[in-house]
Design a protein around this motif. Sequence first.
Motif, mmCIF file in Angstrom:
data_model
loop_
_atom_site.group_PDB
_atom_site.id
_atom_site.type_symbol
_atom_site.label_atom_id
_atom_site.label_comp_id
_atom_site.label_asym_id
_atom_site.label_seq_id
_atom_site.Cartn_x
_atom_site.Cartn_y
_atom_site.Cartn_z
ATOM 1 N N ILE A 1 0.840 -1.192 0.000
ATOM 2 C CA ILE A 1 0.000 0.000 0.000
ATOM 3 C C ILE A 1 0.878 1.245 0.000
ATOM 4 O O ILE A 1 1.884 1.304 0.705
ATOM 5 N N SER A 2 0.462 2.244 -0.772
ATOM 6 C CA SER A 2 1.024 3.584 -0.631
ATOM 7 C C SER A 2 -0.138 4.562 -0.610
ATOM 8 O O SER A 2 -1.213 4.274 -1.148
ATOM 9 N N ASP A 3 0.055 5.717 0.042
ATOM 10 C CA ASP A 3 -1.015 6.710 0.023
ATOM 11 C C ASP A 3 -0.818 7.649 -1.160
ATOM 12 O O ASP A 3 0.172 7.559 -1.898
ATOM 13 N N ALA A 4 -1.771 8.553 -1.350
ATOM 14 C CA ALA A 4 -1.779 9.396 -2.545
ATOM 15 C C ALA A 4 -1.159 10.765 -2.316
ATOM 16 O O ALA A 4 -1.273 11.635 -3.184
ATOM 17 N N ASN A 5 -0.495 10.967 -1.175
ATOM 18 C CA ASN A 5 0.206 12.224 -0.958
ATOM 19 C C ASN A 5 1.394 12.351 -1.903
ATOM 20 O O ASN A 5 1.940 11.350 -2.384
ATOM 21 N N PHE A 6 1.845 13.587 -2.141
ATOM 22 C CA PHE A 6 3.052 13.797 -2.949
ATOM 23 C C PHE A 6 4.261 13.254 -2.202
ATOM 24 O O PHE A 6 5.100 12.560 -2.767
ATOM 25 N N VAL A 7 4.380 13.571 -0.911
ATOM 26 C CA VAL A 7 5.396 12.974 -0.044
ATOM 27 C C VAL A 7 4.688 11.851 0.700
ATOM 28 O O VAL A 7 4.043 12.069 1.717
ATOM 29 N N LEU A 8 4.800 10.644 0.181
ATOM 30 C CA LEU A 8 3.889 9.574 0.569
ATOM 31 C C LEU A 8 4.463 8.632 1.623
ATOM 32 O O LEU A 8 5.682 8.560 1.820
ATOM 33 N N ASP A 9 3.542 7.915 2.289
ATOM 34 C CA ASP A 9 3.877 6.768 3.124
ATOM 35 C C ASP A 9 3.578 5.500 2.339
ATOM 36 O O ASP A 9 2.655 5.469 1.507
ATOM 37 N N TYR A 10 4.329 4.444 2.596
ATOM 38 C CA TYR A 10 4.084 3.168 1.932
ATOM 39 C C TYR A 10 4.446 2.050 2.896
ATOM 40 O O TYR A 10 5.297 2.215 3.786
ATOM 41 N N TYR A 11 3.794 0.912 2.747
ATOM 42 C CA TYR A 11 4.031 -0.195 3.671
ATOM 43 C C TYR A 11 3.555 -1.492 3.034
ATOM 44 O O TYR A 11 2.782 -1.498 2.071
ATOM 45 N N ARG A 12 4.056 -2.590 3.599
ATOM 46 C CA ARG A 12 3.696 -3.905 3.067
ATOM 47 C C ARG A 12 4.054 -4.985 4.074
ATOM 48 O O ARG A 12 4.903 -4.772 4.970
ATOM 49 N N PRO A 13 3.430 -6.155 3.955
ATOM 50 C CA PRO A 13 3.826 -7.295 4.789
ATOM 51 C C PRO A 13 5.047 -7.989 4.189
ATOM 52 O O PRO A 13 5.326 -7.861 3.000
ATOM 53 N N THR A 14 5.769 -8.718 5.021
ATOM 54 C CA THR A 14 6.916 -9.491 4.553
ATOM 55 C C THR A 14 6.585 -10.979 4.570
ATOM 56 O O THR A 14 5.557 -11.398 5.111
ATOM 57 N N GLY A 15 7.490 -11.760 4.005
ATOM 58 C CA GLY A 15 7.279 -13.199 3.970
ATOM 59 C C GLY A 15 7.260 -13.842 5.342
ATOM 60 O O GLY A 15 6.635 -14.893 5.521
ATOM 61 N N ASP A 16 7.956 -13.247 6.321
ATOM 62 C CA ASP A 16 7.919 -13.802 7.680
ATOM 63 C C ASP A 16 6.969 -13.023 8.578
ATOM 64 O O ASP A 16 7.060 -13.090 9.796
ATOM 65 N N HIS A 17 6.051 -12.255 7.964
ATOM 66 C CA HIS A 17 4.913 -11.642 8.651
ATOM 67 C C HIS A 17 5.304 -10.513 9.603
ATOM 68 O O HIS A 17 4.842 -10.419 10.727
ATOM 69 N N ARG A 18 6.136 -9.629 9.095
ATOM 70 C CA ARG A 18 6.397 -8.332 9.718
ATOM 71 C C ARG A 18 5.670 -7.273 8.894
ATOM 72 O O ARG A 18 5.211 -7.539 7.776
ATOM 73 N N LEU A 19 5.635 -6.047 9.419
ATOM 74 C CA LEU A 19 5.192 -4.912 8.628
ATOM 75 C C LEU A 19 6.393 -4.028 8.342
ATOM 76 O O LEU A 19 7.104 -3.620 9.263
ATOM 77 N N LEU A 20 6.633 -3.759 7.055
ATOM 78 C CA LEU A 20 7.635 -2.768 6.645
ATOM 79 C C LEU A 20 6.903 -1.462 6.369
ATOM 80 O O LEU A 20 5.871 -1.454 5.680
ATOM 81 N N PHE A 21 7.423 -0.372 6.911
ATOM 82 C CA PHE A 21 6.763 0.923 6.764
ATOM 83 C C PHE A 21 7.804 1.964 6.376
ATOM 84 O O PHE A 21 8.798 2.168 7.071
ATOM 85 N N GLY A 22 7.585 2.627 5.231
ATOM 86 C CA GLY A 22 8.488 3.660 4.757
ATOM 87 C C GLY A 22 7.741 4.953 4.522
ATOM 88 O O GLY A 22 6.528 4.967 4.346
ATOM 89 N N GLY A 23 8.463 6.050 4.506
ATOM 90 C CA GLY A 23 7.764 7.288 4.228
ATOM 91 C C GLY A 23 8.561 8.553 4.428
ATOM 92 O O GLY A 23 8.268 9.568 3.811
ATOM 93 N N ARG A 24 9.538 8.548 5.299
ATOM 94 C CA ARG A 24 10.321 9.761 5.478
ATOM 95 C C ARG A 24 11.349 9.854 4.361
ATOM 96 O O ARG A 24 11.968 8.864 3.994
ATOM 97 N N VAL A 25 11.518 11.025 3.818
ATOM 98 C CA VAL A 25 12.519 11.237 2.784
ATOM 99 C C VAL A 25 13.381 12.422 3.176
ATOM 100 O O VAL A 25 12.967 13.291 3.938
ATOM 101 N N SER A 26 14.594 12.432 2.650
ATOM 102 C CA SER A 26 15.518 13.538 2.907
ATOM 103 C C SER A 26 16.002 14.072 1.571
ATOM 104 O O SER A 26 16.745 13.401 0.864
#
Length: 428
Positions: free
Chosen positions: A281-306
Amino acid sequence: MLQDYPRSFYSHTAQREGLPPFPPLQGSQEIDVCIVGGGITGLAAALELRRLGYQVMLLEGERLGWGASGRSGGQVLTSYACEMGPIEAQLGFDDAKKLWDMSVEAVQLVRDHISEFQIDCDWFDGAAVAGLKPRHMDGLKHWFDDISERYQYPHLRLLNQSDLSQLISSDQYIGAVTDSFSGHLHPLNYTLGLAKAVYDSGVIIHEQSRVTSLQRGARPVVHTATGSVSCRHLILGGNAYLGQLVPELASKVMPVGTYIVSTEVLGEERLRRLLPGYYAISDANFVLDYYRPTGDHRLLFGGRVSYSGVQPPDLSSGLRRRMLKVFPSLHDAKIEFAWGGMVDITVNRAPHFGRLGNDPIYFAQGFSGHGMALTNLAGKIMAEAIHGESQRLDIFGRLKHQSFPGGRWLRTPSLVLAMMYYRLRDLL
């Protein structure tokens, strides 16, 4: 855990079996094709060139998959970061449709590589863009209609708020567009699996062989600290990590820091309550957040940029706060990994592929966050061009790209100011 790679969830769970450490380049060498960059772009090009019968040498400045190919969010997406409107405005609908179809081919290439080489990289079908406000949904509905009808892509679905529970359990969103053909994976294991196929095909690989200078001409020569390679054809696939090797290419892209955290193992039952379909999943913001499940059932969450190139000082806690806005029920979940890396963006967010003048030097850069699929395509079409079939690369070459304003030293402050505007726009 791979010790020579930046610490991340990916390096902690990487599989490099069958790939020895490759020695640095030594002395003066000659080859048909030299490839600079051991990420997906270079590996995909090497694989295709071997199929076409060329002798190939690949130079990687660190380790295979060390850069963006092994650290990204892992989303394998159709389309381009700029979407199709700006491309169609420049090239017209017919060529824009060809580029759209190539973006679909890029995802299919990933699927084909996984199947052909039996790459264990936790592939999951499905990706989605979720809207947080009516303005987002207006844009998503227009995109859904355009891509489904004019571009004839059958894999999209438009969800309203009442349908969202089948995709995501969060009260942040009011709708979404899903793409069942796109997907997500473990990017480092995919890259290393591709590297194993390249190694098995007979490509000569040198790691820790950063290219420090380039002699252009009818027979290019690249130099490292310990050797040089003269070649009939040269591919530059280092993207954000090429630096100032070719100044006219460097001016067209900006390296941007992007960051991700990973929770502890949550278990499949708990994670599927949050993401029932296991989509990325990603959101529709210009500076967006995105996340997904992993194969071993964690949540990966990204979104901060520099955009300044400086890593945020509170990286883990900052991304955790953003994660909890989406999933408050994860208040007790520990963050086990936090990492970042560089991606390269262009001014218009369109990919920058082509050839350097009349020299036999080919390049692909400016993936702007869509690299997990497009790098595979870029490698393939550069190999085709070397083999005398440049029609597809030529379409990309017709896209016009501006240099970032401010020159080498002032372009970063200029971009930081521009991004402050877009972040404010997202908030409002």
